[in-house]
Design a protein around this motif. Sequence first.
Motif: not given
Length: 173
Positions: A105-127
């Motif tokens: 996969t290209d870099l854009t797709t990898k970064l998009a998957w990191i953002a989709v999974l990492g965004g909610p994960l960041l919120l859960i870890v903060a809570v």
Amino acid sequence: MTERDQERGDGRDPIDEEAAWAEIVAGYGEEPVDPPGVWPKAGEVDLTDTVDRVPVAEPADGPEAGPASAGPASGPLTGPRDWEAAEDEEEDHFVPPEPPPLPETDLTTKLAWIAVLGGPLLLIVAVLLQQRMSWWIVTLGVGGFLGGFATLITRLRDGRDDDFTDPGSGAVV
């Protein structure tokens, strides 16, 4: 005969209503007889006579001269849990072929998957860590998820081949 039977005048035998009512009252509370083809009730089945008629397999070693050969009821019983599988040889096992490598996969797709999974994960870890929800944590969590999701949706393929865009071209073989 009653007046009703005489008024009918059709020649049928009159019904003895008193006898019919007496028969109904006499049978009140009794269980009606099952018609043929109805399964018996659970309490009416006698299973004691079927125990001796169950066939029993002989042991894997063959019939023995001891009490096992005297009959199925007197010897040790064998069943499906007494069966042992034959020894398998190593060359008889199926070995699946090596699966093909995953597509790159290209870099854009990898970064998009990191953002989709990492965004909610960041919120859960903060809570879970009971951190104060500052504006940058919320922006990274929600914005990362929405941005990554939008990127992945826009990069989806529609499944059509670009070579055959003419709708009147007919079937593609």
